[in-house]
Design a protein around this motif. Structure first.
Motif, PDB file in Angstrom:
ATOM      1  N   VAL A 687       0.856  -1.188   0.000  1.00  0.00           N
ATOM      2  CA  VAL A 687       0.000   0.000   0.000  1.00  0.00           C
ATOM      3  C   VAL A 687       0.889   1.234   0.000  1.00  0.00           C
ATOM      4  O   VAL A 687       1.895   1.278   0.724  1.00  0.00           O
ATOM      5  CB  VAL A 687      -0.938   0.025   1.231  1.00  0.00           C
ATOM      6  N   CYS A 688       0.525   2.224  -0.815  1.00  0.00           N
ATOM      7  CA  CYS A 688       1.254   3.506  -0.857  1.00  0.00           C
ATOM      8  C   CYS A 688       0.267   4.620  -0.515  1.00  0.00           C
ATOM      9  O   CYS A 688      -0.707   4.844  -1.240  1.00  0.00           O
ATOM     10  CB  CYS A 688       1.866   3.754  -2.231  1.00  0.00           C
ATOM     11  N   LEU A 689       0.522   5.322   0.605  1.00  0.00           N
ATOM     12  CA  LEU A 689      -0.273   6.484   1.004  1.00  0.00           C
ATOM     13  C   LEU A 689       0.479   7.735   0.564  1.00  0.00           C
ATOM     14  O   LEU A 689       1.535   8.048   1.099  1.00  0.00           O
ATOM     15  CB  LEU A 689      -0.485   6.493   2.511  1.00  0.00           C
ATOM     16  N   LEU A 690      -0.069   8.475  -0.435  1.00  0.00           N
ATOM     17  CA  LEU A 690       0.665   9.552  -1.084  1.00  0.00           C
ATOM     18  C   LEU A 690      -0.054  10.881  -0.894  1.00  0.00           C
ATOM     19  O   LEU A 690      -1.267  10.992  -1.144  1.00  0.00           O
ATOM     20  CB  LEU A 690       0.815   9.267  -2.589  1.00  0.00           C
ATOM     21  N   ASP A 691       0.718  11.880  -0.480  1.00  0.00           N
ATOM     22  CA  ASP A 691       0.215  13.253  -0.475  1.00  0.00           C
ATOM     23  C   ASP A 691       0.290  13.789  -1.905  1.00  0.00           C
ATOM     24  O   ASP A 691       1.171  13.408  -2.679  1.00  0.00           O
ATOM     25  CB  ASP A 691       1.062  14.103   0.478  1.00  0.00           C
ATOM     26  N   ILE A 692      -0.650  14.659  -2.281  1.00  0.00           N
ATOM     27  CA  ILE A 692      -0.624  15.217  -3.639  1.00  0.00           C
ATOM     28  C   ILE A 692       0.378  16.356  -3.744  1.00  0.00           C
ATOM     29  O   ILE A 692       1.140  16.458  -4.700  1.00  0.00           O
ATOM     30  CB  ILE A 692      -2.031  15.701  -4.040  1.00  0.00           C
ATOM     31  N   GLY A 693       0.407  17.249  -2.755  1.00  0.00           N
ATOM     32  CA  GLY A 693       1.300  18.407  -2.819  1.00  0.00           C
ATOM     33  C   GLY A 693       2.678  18.083  -2.256  1.00  0.00           C
ATOM     34  O   GLY A 693       2.927  18.264  -1.059  1.00  0.00           O
ATOM     35  N   LEU A 694       3.596  17.621  -3.117  1.00  0.00           N
ATOM     36  CA  LEU A 694       4.965  17.276  -2.710  1.00  0.00           C
ATOM     37  C   LEU A 694       5.936  18.300  -3.268  1.00  0.00           C
ATOM     38  O   LEU A 694       5.662  18.944  -4.291  1.00  0.00           O
ATOM     39  CB  LEU A 694       5.312  15.868  -3.202  1.00  0.00           C
ATOM     40  N   PRO A 695       7.099  18.454  -2.680  1.00  0.00           N
ATOM     41  CA  PRO A 695       7.990  19.551  -3.076  1.00  0.00           C
ATOM     42  C   PRO A 695       8.621  19.383  -4.454  1.00  0.00           C
ATOM     43  O   PRO A 695       8.829  20.377  -5.140  1.00  0.00           O
ATOM     44  CB  PRO A 695       9.061  19.565  -1.970  1.00  0.00           C
ATOM     45  N   ASP A 696       8.963  18.148  -4.895  1.00  0.00           N
ATOM     46  CA  ASP A 696       9.654  17.994  -6.171  1.00  0.00           C
ATOM     47  C   ASP A 696       8.690  17.813  -7.339  1.00  0.00           C
ATOM     48  O   ASP A 696       8.721  18.547  -8.305  1.00  0.00           O
ATOM     49  CB  ASP A 696      10.673  16.840  -6.126  1.00  0.00           C
ATOM     50  N   PHE A 697       7.805  16.828  -7.295  1.00  0.00           N
ATOM     51  CA  PHE A 697       6.712  16.735  -8.255  1.00  0.00           C
ATOM     52  C   PHE A 697       5.514  16.134  -7.532  1.00  0.00           C
ATOM     53  O   PHE A 697       5.665  15.465  -6.516  1.00  0.00           O
ATOM     54  CB  PHE A 697       7.070  15.949  -9.522  1.00  0.00           C
ATOM     55  N   ASP A 698       4.290  16.407  -8.074  1.00  0.00           N
ATOM     56  CA  ASP A 698       3.083  16.119  -7.295  1.00  0.00           C
ATOM     57  C   ASP A 698       2.788  14.628  -7.228  1.00  0.00           C
ATOM     58  O   ASP A 698       3.370  13.797  -7.936  1.00  0.00           O
ATOM     59  CB  ASP A 698       1.881  16.886  -7.849  1.00  0.00           C
ATOM     60  N   GLY A 699       1.825  14.296  -6.340  1.00  0.00           N
ATOM     61  CA  GLY A 699       1.487  12.906  -6.089  1.00  0.00           C
ATOM     62  C   GLY A 699       0.862  12.213  -7.285  1.00  0.00           C
ATOM     63  O   GLY A 699       0.989  10.984  -7.429  1.00  0.00           O
ATOM     64  N   ASN A 700       0.176  12.953  -8.175  1.00  0.00           N
ATOM     65  CA  ASN A 700      -0.389  12.323  -9.366  1.00  0.00           C
ATOM     66  C   ASN A 700       0.719  11.782 -10.270  1.00  0.00           C
ATOM     67  O   ASN A 700       0.619  10.669 -10.799  1.00  0.00           O
ATOM     68  CB  ASN A 700      -1.252  13.325 -10.132  1.00  0.00           C
ATOM     69  N   GLU A 701       1.764  12.551 -10.477  1.00  0.00           N
ATOM     70  CA  GLU A 701       2.891  12.082 -11.281  1.00  0.00           C
ATOM     71  C   GLU A 701       3.593  10.917 -10.589  1.00  0.00           C
ATOM     72  O   GLU A 701       4.024   9.946 -11.236  1.00  0.00           O
ATOM     73  CB  GLU A 701       3.867  13.243 -11.529  1.00  0.00           C
ATOM     74  N   LEU A 702       3.705  11.002  -9.251  1.00  0.00           N
ATOM     75  CA  LEU A 702       4.316   9.897  -8.509  1.00  0.00           C
ATOM     76  C   LEU A 702       3.501   8.621  -8.687  1.00  0.00           C
ATOM     77  O   LEU A 702       4.069   7.526  -8.854  1.00  0.00           O
ATOM     78  CB  LEU A 702       4.415  10.277  -7.026  1.00  0.00           C
ATOM     79  N   ALA A 703       2.171   8.734  -8.659  1.00  0.00           N
ATOM     80  CA  ALA A 703       1.322   7.552  -8.848  1.00  0.00           C
ATOM     81  C   ALA A 703       1.526   6.940 -10.228  1.00  0.00           C
ATOM     82  O   ALA A 703       1.595   5.717 -10.385  1.00  0.00           O
ATOM     83  CB  ALA A 703      -0.144   7.934  -8.649  1.00  0.00           C
ATOM     84  N   ARG A 704       1.634   7.783 -11.263  1.00  0.00           N
ATOM     85  CA  ARG A 704       1.861   7.247 -12.608  1.00  0.00           C
ATOM     86  C   ARG A 704       3.190   6.493 -12.690  1.00  0.00           C
ATOM     87  O   ARG A 704       3.285   5.428 -13.323  1.00  0.00           O
ATOM     88  CB  ARG A 704       1.808   8.390 -13.632  1.00  0.00           C
ATOM     89  N   ARG A 705       4.242   7.022 -12.064  1.00  0.00           N
ATOM     90  CA  ARG A 705       5.538   6.352 -12.108  1.00  0.00           C
ATOM     91  C   ARG A 705       5.523   5.057 -11.292  1.00  0.00           C
ATOM     92  O   ARG A 705       6.160   4.070 -11.692  1.00  0.00           O
ATOM     93  CB  ARG A 705       6.628   7.289 -11.585  1.00  0.00           C
ATOM     94  N   LEU A 706       4.810   5.046 -10.175  1.00  0.00           N
ATOM     95  CA  LEU A 706       4.717   3.808  -9.392  1.00  0.00           C
ATOM     96  C   LEU A 706       3.992   2.720 -10.172  1.00  0.00           C
ATOM     97  O   LEU A 706       4.332   1.535 -10.070  1.00  0.00           O
ATOM     98  CB  LEU A 706       4.001   4.081  -8.071  1.00  0.00           C
ATOM     99  N   ARG A 707       2.979   3.113 -10.944  1.00  0.00           N
ATOM    100  CA  ARG A 707       2.259   2.129 -11.747  1.00  0.00           C
ATOM    101  C   ARG A 707       3.151   1.533 -12.847  1.00  0.00           C
ATOM    102  O   ARG A 707       2.903   0.422 -13.315  1.00  0.00           O
ATOM    103  CB  ARG A 707       1.026   2.778 -12.389  1.00  0.00           C
ATOM    104  N   GLN A 708       4.164   2.282 -13.267  1.00  0.00           N
ATOM    105  CA  GLN A 708       5.059   1.798 -14.318  1.00  0.00           C
ATOM    106  C   GLN A 708       6.187   0.926 -13.778  1.00  0.00           C
ATOM    107  O   GLN A 708       6.885   0.268 -14.556  1.00  0.00           O
ATOM    108  CB  GLN A 708       5.648   2.990 -15.094  1.00  0.00           C
ATOM    109  N   MET A 709       6.387   0.922 -12.447  1.00  0.00           N
ATOM    110  CA  MET A 709       7.442   0.105 -11.846  1.00  0.00           C
ATOM    111  C   MET A 709       6.912  -1.305 -11.583  1.00  0.00           C
ATOM    112  O   MET A 709       5.780  -1.495 -11.146  1.00  0.00           O
ATOM    113  CB  MET A 709       7.910   0.739 -10.537  1.00  0.00           C
ATOM    114  N   ALA A 710       7.757  -2.304 -11.841  1.00  0.00           N
ATOM    115  CA  ALA A 710       7.352  -3.691 -11.613  1.00  0.00           C
ATOM    116  C   ALA A 710       7.093  -3.948 -10.138  1.00  0.00           C
ATOM    117  O   ALA A 710       6.204  -4.732  -9.777  1.00  0.00           O
ATOM    118  CB  ALA A 710       8.430  -4.640 -12.141  1.00  0.00           C
TER     119      ALA A 710
END
Length: 768
Positions: A687-710
């Motif tokens: 399970v990944c609990l992600l905040d949307i407002g992050l300092p480097d790039f937002d949580g939506n972009e982080l979610a897309r990259r996590l979905r691309q990782m095996a």
């Protein structure tokens, strides 16, 4: 210059602004303008009347010429019908008809038609047998026993555009023996109207009874046999066709004035002549005269305006400009400005005096307003500071209370009383947080900016939570609260909305009832359905036997800061925001709310209507809040998960980490999205609990990259954010999130999600 100005004023007696404007402009221009317009209208009408009369004469002349031609043909056929040789042998008949054809120009054939339709005699030799039994003119000549002028035909024998003129051959006993006919060449017929002088662009057309063109000027060849437009045909057949002229637009796009005339009497022909004259040519002369009149009016107006410019500049404009300059200086803030115009006994002098008095009064008021504004600004600043301090002081204890209650509930899950008490504390903290938010942003209510997070819910659970919230006040005032819910009791009341906001709606209505109902009174809450399925409506009614309302208060009860008159027995009247907030929230849910009261002392009734939700979209059957939380906690405790927690807010992330670890989960923390990606590759979180407002790039972009990782392609992604708009929720789900939670996170809801994830894990996942 002033003495000359005074002499001019005395000479022309221009003592008022009205007299100057009327003398220099209105009296000079209005009569001439009216006369010019009326003259132009009369000239146009006269031109049109004269043109219509001339057009009718031309049309009648053309019709008379063609009638004369057809009358001549009729006489020829009458004479032929009386010749005995016509009914003799074919050779004698042919010789007779050939001689007649040679003697009469404009005809292309003469012939004899037997009663069976066969042409037995023809001035033009027949190359093959011809039968005209299907011709309407032949049938009419036999039936009506008179001369018939037929419609347009293309001759079968002579191969030319013709009209056939027929006459019956009748013996002395009155029996029809045959029909003699004459084929008139349409080109010859057209020559009978060549002497009609038409204006350029005009059209002269002769048509038969069915609208077929048998004569036209100009370009007759290309029009023979064609049909006139439906509008012209309708005008020809109208009862007033031989009377007033009408305007029609031709196939060439030219608008023409048409007049119609019948060719001869009805027993001679069914033909109609029409002449169309371009309306542009008719009105050209009238427009020329109007143009000259308007030009004269323009010159006169220019002279009048010039006189107004010169005289008005001296007598009016300069003084008005001085007044305008003074007014602009006053408007810009120079309240010491004055007009410096002599106060005479006329309008401008009086206006200058009034303007100067106004400036002096404004100067005094501005000084008082500036002082009041400074005091108000200081008070407003103190108010903002107080509200900020109040919010800070209220929220500081709320956070540890909420976290401590959740931890206490987890640590003592086996004690039902402690568990229930902690749940109550958590819910009340959430409601108190909402009240603080409403206190700090009342403008959202007045401007309609309150947002909701809609999702499937059970209105029965909403009512339970609202009743629990308002229960202490009901108990304190010894009210009797009656709750009526639809049967069966365990069946959910499906709806879509924001649970917290709907609880606030019901709690505000119940709270309003407790405030205005004397001690020991009765409050009734009823939920019932109207209609069926997703198209129906839920009716939630809160009624009491309290002090009631008069008609004037009922109409404004949902306005901000509106309250009934306070009495000592209901001193807790509030600020008058509750019912206004109810109306705003209900309308955001697509519903409506109404108030009613029979009158003072007879109680009040508030009715809320909310759309029902289709059963296919409904939430699962509800469980008691304490039992649901206990089941979720038990599942989480029995099946720990590996959780990645990403948030840049240090206090929030550590508090949530403490809560999750107390439930038995393994929790890893990252404060940036980049660190979260590296940590996810190493820890393989479920399970990944992600905040949307992050300092480097937002949580939506982080979610897309996590979905691309095996390592995390199949992980459950949960968004935690302070953004609660519908478009933010849609963007998060599109980025790959499985769940969307609005801060402050509801730990019971989070526990249910984690319990569902734990139940879905495979045995392999449990060994990781």
């Amino acid at each position: 210059m002033n003495s000359g100005l005074n002499r001019g004023q005395g000479r022309f007696r221009l003592n008022s602004l009205r007299s100057r404007l009327m003398l220099l402009v209105a009296l000079a221009m209005m009569p001439l303008a009216i006369m010019t317009i009326l003259s132009g209208v009369r000239e146009r009408e006269h031109t049109i009347q004269a043109s219509e009369e001339h057009l009718r004469r031309l049309t009648a002349l053309a019709a008379a010429n063609e009638a004369q031609s057809i009358q001549g043909a009729r006489q020829i056929l009458v004479d032929l019908a009386s010749v005995p040789d016509l009914m003799g042998n074919t050779a004698e008949c042919t010789s007779l008809l050939s001689d007649v054809l040679d003697r009469n120009d404009g005809f292309v054939n003469f012939g004899l038609i037997q009663l069976n339709g066969d042409v037995t005699c023809s001035a033009v030799p027949l190359l093959h047998p011809v039968n005209l039994g299907d011709r309407s003119h032949f049938k009419r000549a036999i039936k009506e026993r008179r001369f018939i002028a037929g419609d347009y035909v293309f001759g079968r024998v002579i191969k030319k555009h013709t009209i056939n003129l027929t006459y019956p051959v009748i013996d002395r006993a009155g029996k029809v023996l045959a029909v003699v006919f004459a084929a008139m060449d349409l080109e010859a017929l057209d020559t009978f109207v060549n002497d009609i002088d038409l204006p350029p662009g005009s059209i002269l057309t002769t048509v038969d009874a069915h609208g077929g063109i048998i004569s036209r000027r100009p370009d007759p060849e290309s029009w023979f046999g064609k049909r006139v437009p439906p509008a012209m045909m309708q005008a020809m057949t109208a009862p007033a066709a031989s009377g007033a002229a009408i305007t029609l637009r031709g196939a060439d796009g030219v608008e023409r004035l048409h007049s119609f005339a019948r060719v001869g009497v009805p027993t001679l022909s069914d033909y109609t002549v029409t002449i169309g004259i371009p309306t542009e040519g008719i009105l050209r002369a009238a427009r020329h005269d109007q143009l000259m009149s308007l030009l004269g009016l323009g010159v006169t107006s220019l002279l009048a305006l010039l006189a107004a410019w010169v005289g008005g500049d001296v007598l009016i404009v300069r003084r008005v400009h001085k007044l305008m300059g003074t007014a602009e200086r006053i408007a810009s803030g120079d309240l010491e400005a004055r007009s410096r115009i002599h106060y005479g006994h006329e309008e401008i002098g009086s206006l200058a005096q009034a303007l100067d008095r106004m400036a002096a009064a404004l100067q005094k008021k501005e000084e008082a307003r500036s002082l009041a504004e400074r005091e108000l600004r200081a008070a407003d600043q103190r108010k903002d500071e107080f509200l900020a301090m109040l919010a800070h002081e209220l929220r500081n204890p709320l956070a540890p209370i909420s976290t401590g209650a959740n931890l206490l509930r987890l640590l003592h899950s086996e004690n039902a009383q402690i568990h229930q008490t902690c749940s109550i504390i958590v819910r009340q903290v959430e409601h108190m947080t909402g009240l603080v938010d409403d206190l700090l942003d009342v403008s959202r209510v007045t401007r309609g900016l309150v947002s909701i997070s809609a999702q499937p819910l059970d209105l029965k659970r909403v009512i339970e939570d609202a009743v629990e919230q308002i229960r202490p006040l009901v108990t304190a005032r010894r009210h009797r609260l009656l709750i009526e819910l639809p049967d069966p009791p365990r069946a959910p009341a499906h709806a879509s909305g924001d649970h917290k906001r709907l609880v606030q709606v019901v709690a505000n209505l119940l709270g309003n009832a407790t405030k205005y109902t004397p001690e020991g009174g009765t409050i009734r809450l009823r939920l019932e359905g109207e209609g069926a399925g997703g198209q129906g409506t839920w009716l939630l009614t809160v009624s009491d036997d309290g002090i009631g309302m008069d008609a004037g208060l009922v109409d404004h009860v949902f306005d901000l800061f509106t309250q009934a008159e306070r009495t000592p027995d209901r001193s807790q009247g509030g600020l008058g925001l509750g019912l206004a907030l109810v109306k705003s929230l209900v309308e955001l849910h697509g519903g409506s709310v109404q108030a009613a009261s029979p009158g003072p002392g007879q109680g009040s009734t508030f009715t809320v209507r909310l759309p029902r939700l289709a059963h296919a979209l409904a939430v699962p059957a509800p469980l008691p809040m304490q039992q649901a939380n206990a089941d979720a906690d038990a599942v989480v405790a029995d099946a720990p998960l590996r959780i990645l927690l990403v948030d840049d807010h240090v206090d929030a992330v550590h508090t949530l980490q403490l809560f999750l670890r107390s439930a038995g989960h393994e929790v890893d923390i990252a404060y940036t999205a980049g660190d979260a990606l590296e940590l996810a590759r190493l820890t393989l979180p479920s399970v990944c609990l992600l905040d949307i407002g992050l300092p480097d790039f937002d949580g939506n972009e982080l979610a897309r990259r996590l979905r691309q990782m095996a390592q995390t392609a199949g992980s459950t992604l949960i968004a935690m954010t302070g953004y609660g708009r519908q478009e933010d929720r849609a963007a998060a789900l599109a980025a790959g999130f499985d769940h969307y939670l609005v801060k402050p996170v509801n730990t019971a809801q989070l526990a249910e999600i984690l319990a569902a994830v734990a139940r879905a894990r495979t045995p392999v996942d449990d060994n990781m």
